[in-house]
Design a protein around this motif. Structure first.
Motif, PDB file in Angstrom:
ATOM      1  N   ALA A 176     -61.522  35.522  68.051  1.00  4.66           N
ATOM      2  CA  ALA A 176     -61.187  36.298  67.817  1.00  4.66           C
ATOM      3  C   ALA A 176     -60.379  35.987  66.501  1.00  4.66           C
ATOM      4  O   ALA A 176     -60.481  34.582  66.059  1.00  4.66           O
ATOM      5  N   ALA A 177     -60.268  36.905  65.619  1.00  6.69           N
ATOM      6  CA  ALA A 177     -60.057  35.913  63.784  1.00  6.69           C
ATOM      7  C   ALA A 177     -58.681  36.122  63.375  1.00  6.69           C
ATOM      8  O   ALA A 177     -58.319  34.994  62.716  1.00  6.69           O
ATOM      9  N   SER A 178     -57.616  36.486  64.532  1.00  7.78           N
ATOM     10  CA  SER A 178     -56.144  36.322  64.881  1.00  7.78           C
ATOM     11  C   SER A 178     -55.763  35.536  65.099  1.00  7.78           C
ATOM     12  O   SER A 178     -54.265  34.870  65.300  1.00  7.78           O
ATOM     13  N   GLU A 179     -56.653  34.488  66.274  1.00 11.27           N
ATOM     14  CA  GLU A 179     -56.095  33.825  66.956  1.00 11.27           C
ATOM     15  C   GLU A 179     -56.806  32.141  66.466  1.00 11.27           C
ATOM     16  O   GLU A 179     -57.777  32.050  65.898  1.00 11.27           O
ATOM     17  N   ARG A 180     -55.624  31.178  66.145  1.00 10.38           N
ATOM     18  CA  ARG A 180     -56.706  29.795  65.332  1.00 10.38           C
ATOM     19  C   ARG A 180     -56.836  29.164  66.990  1.00 10.38           C
ATOM     20  O   ARG A 180     -55.859  29.233  67.618  1.00 10.38           O
ATOM     21  N   LEU A 181     -57.680  28.554  67.311  1.00 13.24           N
ATOM     22  CA  LEU A 181     -57.972  27.712  68.206  1.00 13.24           C
ATOM     23  C   LEU A 181     -57.704  26.448  67.811  1.00 13.24           C
ATOM     24  O   LEU A 181     -57.688  25.924  67.153  1.00 13.24           O
ATOM     25  N   GLU A 182     -56.574  26.256  69.277  1.00 13.68           N
ATOM     26  CA  GLU A 182     -56.382  24.597  69.586  1.00 13.68           C
ATOM     27  C   GLU A 182     -57.152  23.888  69.171  1.00 13.68           C
ATOM     28  O   GLU A 182     -57.187  22.457  68.492  1.00 13.68           O
ATOM     29  N   GLU A 183     -58.378  23.781  70.325  1.00 11.12           N
ATOM     30  CA  GLU A 183     -58.762  23.244  70.799  1.00 11.12           C
ATOM     31  C   GLU A 183     -60.610  23.791  69.978  1.00 11.12           C
ATOM     32  O   GLU A 183     -60.201  24.964  70.519  1.00 11.12           O
TER      33      GLU A 183
ATOM     34  N   TYR B 273     -67.115  29.523  57.295  1.00 14.13           N
ATOM     35  CA  TYR B 273     -65.804  31.041  56.786  1.00 14.13           C
ATOM     36  C   TYR B 273     -65.148  31.102  56.364  1.00 14.13           C
ATOM     37  O   TYR B 273     -64.187  30.328  56.864  1.00 14.13           O
ATOM     38  N   LEU B 274     -65.511  31.786  54.805  1.00  6.83           N
ATOM     39  CA  LEU B 274     -64.419  30.979  53.986  1.00  6.83           C
ATOM     40  C   LEU B 274     -63.019  32.747  53.726  1.00  6.83           C
ATOM     41  O   LEU B 274     -62.138  32.619  52.717  1.00  6.83           O
ATOM     42  N   SER B 275     -63.517  33.637  54.429  1.00  5.43           N
ATOM     43  CA  SER B 275     -62.328  34.842  54.713  1.00  5.43           C
ATOM     44  C   SER B 275     -62.083  35.046  55.820  1.00  5.43           C
ATOM     45  O   SER B 275     -62.356  34.402  57.113  1.00  5.43           O
ATOM     46  N   THR B 276     -61.351  35.960  56.171  1.00  8.13           N
ATOM     47  CA  THR B 276     -60.957  36.021  57.592  1.00  8.13           C
ATOM     48  C   THR B 276     -60.737  37.312  57.709  1.00  8.13           C
ATOM     49  O   THR B 276     -60.658  38.840  56.195  1.00  8.13           O
ATOM     50  N   GLN B 277     -61.596  38.351  58.447  1.00 10.88           N
ATOM     51  CA  GLN B 277     -61.870  39.074  58.938  1.00 10.88           C
ATOM     52  C   GLN B 277     -60.262  40.005  59.460  1.00 10.88           C
ATOM     53  O   GLN B 277     -58.848  39.234  60.152  1.00 10.88           O
ATOM     54  N   GLY B 278     -59.466  41.774  58.983  1.00 12.03           N
ATOM     55  CA  GLY B 278     -58.482  41.805  59.288  1.00 12.03           C
ATOM     56  C   GLY B 278     -57.932  41.583  57.691  1.00 12.03           C
ATOM     57  O   GLY B 278     -56.672  42.156  57.560  1.00 12.03           O
ATOM     58  N   GLU B 279     -57.845  40.463  57.061  1.00  9.69           N
ATOM     59  CA  GLU B 279     -56.761  40.221  56.456  1.00  9.69           C
ATOM     60  C   GLU B 279     -57.953  40.270  54.960  1.00  9.69           C
ATOM     61  O   GLU B 279     -57.370  40.955  53.789  1.00  9.69           O
TER      62      GLU B 279
ATOM     63  N   GLY C   3     -64.399  44.285  60.018  1.00  3.28           N
ATOM     64  CA  GLY C   3     -65.864  43.898  60.747  1.00  3.28           C
ATOM     65  C   GLY C   3     -66.459  43.065  59.974  1.00  3.28           C
ATOM     66  O   GLY C   3     -65.744  42.275  59.999  1.00  3.28           O
ATOM     67  N   GLY C   4     -68.063  42.895  59.578  1.00  2.00           N
ATOM     68  CA  GLY C   4     -68.550  41.664  59.592  1.00  2.00           C
ATOM     69  C   GLY C   4     -68.204  40.463  60.803  1.00  2.00           C
ATOM     70  O   GLY C   4     -68.607  39.454  60.584  1.00  2.00           O
ATOM     71  N   ASP C   5     -67.969  40.596  62.333  1.00  2.00           N
ATOM     72  CA  ASP C   5     -67.908  39.658  63.500  1.00  2.00           C
ATOM     73  C   ASP C   5     -69.605  38.887  63.016  1.00  2.00           C
ATOM     74  O   ASP C   5     -70.322  40.077  63.230  1.00  2.00           O
ATOM     75  N   PHE C   6     -69.421  37.979  64.420  1.00  5.83           N
ATOM     76  CA  PHE C   6     -70.840  37.563  64.180  1.00  5.83           C
ATOM     77  C   PHE C   6     -71.340  37.217  65.564  1.00  5.83           C
ATOM     78  O   PHE C   6     -70.477  37.137  66.006  1.00  5.83           O
ATOM     79  N   ALA C   7     -72.402  37.984  66.249  1.00  3.14           N
ATOM     80  CA  ALA C   7     -72.094  38.069  68.057  1.00  3.14           C
ATOM     81  C   ALA C   7     -73.450  37.307  67.865  1.00  3.14           C
ATOM     82  O   ALA C   7     -74.680  37.404  66.918  1.00  3.14           O
ATOM     83  N   PHE C   8     -73.154  36.450  68.786  1.00  2.00           N
ATOM     84  CA  PHE C   8     -74.787  36.113  70.026  1.00  2.00           C
ATOM     85  C   PHE C   8     -75.246  37.099  70.626  1.00  2.00           C
ATOM     86  O   PHE C   8     -74.350  38.122  71.799  1.00  2.00           O
TER      87      PHE C   8
ATOM     88  N   VAL D 173     -67.636  36.020  67.733  1.00  2.00           N
ATOM     89  CA  VAL D 173     -67.227  34.847  67.059  1.00  2.00           C
ATOM     90  C   VAL D 173     -67.020  35.221  65.402  1.00  2.00           C
ATOM     91  O   VAL D 173     -67.777  36.105  65.453  1.00  2.00           O
ATOM     92  N   SER D 174     -65.562  36.459  66.119  1.00  7.30           N
ATOM     93  CA  SER D 174     -64.690  36.763  63.837  1.00  7.30           C
ATOM     94  C   SER D 174     -64.743  36.377  63.073  1.00  7.30           C
ATOM     95  O   SER D 174     -64.088  34.258  62.957  1.00  7.30           O
ATOM     96  N   PRO D 175     -64.985  36.111  61.722  1.00  3.51           N
ATOM     97  CA  PRO D 175     -64.462  35.253  60.413  1.00  3.51           C
ATOM     98  C   PRO D 175     -63.379  35.037  60.383  1.00  3.51           C
ATOM     99  O   PRO D 175     -62.422  35.845  60.630  1.00  3.51           O
TER     100      PRO D 175
END
Ligand SMILES: O=C(O)CCC(=O)C(=O)O
Ligand SMILES: [Fe+2]
Length: 417
Positions: free
Chosen positions: A175-182, A349-355, A359-364, A373-375
């Motif tokens: 998600a865009a709001s969560e920073r992946l730790e790993e 990704y250079l910009s953040t969804q929600g901020e 829209g603009g999600d990437f989807a497999f 995977v959200s930008p």
């Protein structure tokens, strides 16, 4: 240089301002007041254009950043310098004295200005753009190549028809709001037409191309791959470089080539993008289990790249290539079906969804589920470019989304510049 010219302009205005103590000079036609008013209105116009070009992508939590102020100033100075140049040109027009040769061509020298270069020229260039042959397309006379290309496109169509369905389950992997730790990494499933369909045979490579296959077909996501400051810088350079570029349905794309980036983004912008591309190349070698890289024997080659801006709103003006419907950016596709030498795709990704945009999600688009995977600014998504990774960008519904898209090849023959 443009900044310096702009600064000189500002200085000129300051000087003019100092003399406004004199009432008479102030009231003179063409005096400092008029210059002030004109410059103010140009500044306003520049700020509006910059904003429309995606300026808010340089904000952080809605707050201006150092890069925001810096790039807005650069953009404004450039527009002022160009306006001044136009005025000087107008004044010297018809003069018998030849004008001094330009030491420094204006930044926008390659960009036709509809007002001055003639609308017809712009329209002609615009029409020619749609005739450009895709990179790596086989020649008309290359029957084997044509057949392989047709097959790759057929597989792409089959996958789209069976797997792109309304109401399919969707899983958000990052998600865009969560920073992946790993970093996340998982295997791409075998391509299938429909959840119960048989696996699809891999499309043949173009007959005359090469025989290398990626050893691991993975999908990898990592956060913090580029810093927030690097991403904001890159967005600022994009707005500058994409000014007066053709766009199609809200999409503006600038090809990553050193020559073009140098001309459009300037030396600093070009260097930043090249560093990000090289960092990504090394990361793919590591994450996708490629052999060791060495200067005399690289494991992977750059093959192409695009800086892309997607906008929810844009002007339907002369810069718009009113493309046929089938060319919309949200089409589901297989990268390798369009450019056969692409083995890996990566999106920074250079910009953040929600901020910065909605829209603009990437989807497999897998057979049974869409994996999203959200930008998020600084997030790198990398995957193999074959039919195992049919994907789609969803429509941007508000604001502006910036991404650096990159492709890499295992074939030295197909390396880019
Ligand atoms: O911008 C994205 O998330 C994906 C872009 C893409 O799929 C492409 O340019 O081929
Ligand atoms: Fe793609």
């Amino acid at each position: 240089m443009v900044a310096a010219r702009g600064a000189a302009l500002d200085h000129m205005v300051e000087e003019g301002g100092a003399s406004t103590n004199c009432e008479e000079a102030n009231n003179d036609a063409g005096g400092p007041d008029m210059v002030h008013a004109m410059l103010d209105s140009l500044r306003e116009e520049a700020a509006e254009l910059w904003h429309k070009g995606g300026g808010p992508a340089l904000l952080e939590m809605g707050q201006p950043t150092a890069e925001y102020a810096h790039h807005l100033q650069l953009f404004t100075h450039r527009l002022l310098a160009e306006a001044l140049q136009d005025m000087l040109n107008d004044q010297t027009e018809g003069s018998v004295e030849p004008t001094a040769p330009e030491k420094e061509p204006p930044l926008a020298a390659d960009k036709p200005d509809p007002a001055s270069a003639g609308l017809a020229g712009v329209l002609e260039r615009r029409d020619k753009l749609s005739e450009v042959r895709k990179k790596d397309s086989p020649e008309e006379s290359d029957e084997l190549g044509q057949a392989a290309r047709e097959h790759a496109q057929h597989v792409q169509r089959l996958l789209v028809e069976s797997n792109l369905r309304d109401g399919k389950p969707q899983r958000t992997l990052a998600a865009a709001s969560e920073r992946l730790e790993e970093p996340l990494s998982w295997e791409a499933p075998e391509p299938r037409a429909g959840a119960a369909g048989p696996p699809i045979a891999r499309p043949a490579l173009y007959g005359n191309l090469y025989l290398t296959e990626p050893p691991l077909r993975l999908r990898c996501v990592a956060d913090g791959f580029a810093t927030a400051a690097e991403c904001r810088e890159a967005c600022g350079h994009c707005i500058q470089g994409m000014h007066c570029m053709f766009r199609r349905g809200g999409q503006t794309s600038l090809a990553v080539s050193r020559e073009l980036l140098g001309r459009r983004l300037g030396e600093e912008g070009c260097q930043l993008v090249c560093q990000l591309v090289e960092r990504t190349r090394l990361r793919i070698i590591q994450d996708f289990g490629l052999p060791q890289d060495a200067p005399e024997r690289p494991a992977l080659f750059e093959s192409g790249g695009l800086l892309t801006r997607l906008q929810a709103e844009w002007e339907r003006d002369v810069w718009e290539i009113s493309g046929e419907e089938e060319h919309v950016y949200w089409n589901a596709h297989v990268d390798k079906a369009n450019v056969a030498s692409y083995d890996y795709a990566a999106l920074l990704y250079l910009s953040t969804q929600g901020e910065h945009h909605e829209g603009g999600d990437f989807a497999f688009i897998d057979a049974d589920v869409d994996c999203v995977v959200s930008p998020r600014r600084g997030r790198l998504l990398a995957f193999t470019a074959g039919p195992e990774n049919l994907h789609q960008v969803r429509r941007v519904t508000r604001g502006t989304r910036f991404v650096l898209a990159m492709w890499f090849t295992l074939s030295e023959k197909h390396r880019g510049d």
